[in-house]
Design an enzyme around this catalytic site. Structure first.
Site, PDB file in Angstrom:
ATOM      1  N   HIS A   1      28.169 -47.969   5.293  1.00 53.13           N
ATOM      2  CA  HIS A   1      27.094 -47.253   4.588  1.00 53.13           C
ATOM      3  C   HIS A   1      27.031 -47.629   3.109  1.00 53.13           C
ATOM      4  O   HIS A   1      26.108 -47.225   2.403  1.00 53.13           O
ATOM      5  CB  HIS A   1      27.214 -45.731   4.768  1.00 53.13           C
TER       6      HIS A   1
ATOM      7  N   SER B   1      33.629 -43.747  -1.255  1.00 53.55           N
ATOM      8  CA  SER B   1      33.274 -44.377   0.019  1.00 53.55           C
ATOM      9  C   SER B   1      33.834 -45.786   0.121  1.00 53.55           C
ATOM     10  O   SER B   1      33.813 -46.558  -0.840  1.00 53.55           O
ATOM     11  CB  SER B   1      31.751 -44.453   0.149  1.00 53.55           C
ATOM     12  N   GLY B   2      34.340 -46.119   1.308  1.00 54.33           N
ATOM     13  CA  GLY B   2      34.869 -47.454   1.537  1.00 54.33           C
ATOM     14  C   GLY B   2      36.293 -47.653   1.090  1.00 54.33           C
ATOM     15  O   GLY B   2      36.902 -48.672   1.380  1.00 54.33           O
TER      16      GLY B   2
ATOM     17  N   ASP C   1      31.483 -46.968  11.025  1.00 58.99           N
ATOM     18  CA  ASP C   1      31.154 -47.120   9.608  1.00 58.99           C
ATOM     19  C   ASP C   1      32.195 -47.998   8.916  1.00 58.99           C
ATOM     20  O   ASP C   1      33.068 -47.517   8.194  1.00 58.99           O
ATOM     21  CB  ASP C   1      31.089 -45.726   8.958  1.00 58.99           C
TER      22      ASP C   1
ATOM     23  N   GLY D   1      31.389 -41.882  -4.406  1.00 59.96           N
ATOM     24  CA  GLY D   1      31.952 -43.011  -5.122  1.00 59.96           C
ATOM     25  C   GLY D   1      33.273 -43.482  -4.553  1.00 59.96           C
ATOM     26  O   GLY D   1      33.738 -44.572  -4.884  1.00 59.96           O
TER      27      GLY D   1
END
Length: 249
Positions: free
Chosen positions: A62, A198-199, A105, A196
């Site tokens: 995402h 994310s990942g 994801d 922020g």
């Protein structure tokens, strides 16, 4: 962005502030997480990632954007010109083919060159075994530090307790929690990742066990546990992409 009753922790970019902490977390010891990457656009942090090969960063699907990321490795202070930092651009974004906006994801980013492995820039191994409910892990990133649209300047980390699938599914209710997801909460209420982050990585026993995916309306709220993409569910895909992705032209 809301999908049903969930709020994905997307790559929303905000201005940073020193001296504060990831939600309920703490400053990481400088360069103690040498595998963590900052994915940036126009000099501003948007998502996190983790270095799994010298020229590949793993992150969340995402986080995909239409223009290449600048990938910063070896950093602690986002705004500082640290001599340990190495900067790259992405030449390919490779999201999992079955990513549907919720499940699967996960994404690999091919860098324009290989990172130079140093004390501040290191690969992280992929976790392959099962995660035990109640196990202790850590997540880290430069995301929102107070659930108030303020990014951290210094890398933050927070302890994470792994939840059983059964408990996570019960807590999330109608929101699907698949086998390729893993859930965790902070040791105390309102500890965890935020926008922020994310990942970024979920690290258990020194290995990458998860990628930050989504949480609820309030960061770190135990009523909607943090959800990570379970890396062990995608090991074959990751290895296949890394070994077979052609060089950039």
């Amino acid at each position: 962005m809301e999908i049903g009753s969930i709020v994905l922790v997307l790559s929303v970019v905000y201005y940073g502030a020193e001296g504060s902490h990831i939600v309920g977390g703490r400053d990481a010891v400088p360069h103690s997480r040498p595998y963590v990457a900052s994915l940036q656009q126009r000099g501003r942090h948007g998502c996190g990632g983790l270095l799994v090969k010298e020229d590949f960063v793993l992150t969340a699907a995402h986080c995909q954007v239409t223009v290449p990321f600048t990938v910063v490795l070896g950093g602690d202070l986002l705004a500082a010109k640290e001599p340990t930092k190495q900067t790259f651009t992405t030449v390919r974004s490779i999201p999992h083919p079955n990513y549907d906006g919720h499940a699967n994801d996960i994404m690999l980013l091919r860098l324009n060159a290989k990172a130079n492995l140093t004390a501040a820039v290191q690969l992280i191994p992929l976790q392959r075994g099962r995660l035990r409910a109640g196990g202790n892990c850590i997540t880290a990133g430069w995301g929102d530090i107070g659930d108030n649209n303020t990014l951290a300047n210094r890398l933050q980390e927070v302890n994470v307790t792994i939840l059983s699938q059964r408990r996570c599914r019960k807590t999330w209710g109608a929101v699907p929690i698949t086998r390729s997801m893993v859930c965790g909460t902070g040791v105390d209420n309102f500890q965890g990742f935020c926008s922020g982050d994310s990942g970024g990585p979920l690290v258990c026993d020194g290995a990458a066990a998860g990628v930050v995916s989504f949480s609820g309306r309030r960061c770190g709220d135990p009523r909607t546990p943090d959800v990570y993409t379970r890396i062990s569910s995608f090991t074959d895909w990751i290895v296949n992409v890394i070994n077979n992705e052609p060089l950039a032209v």
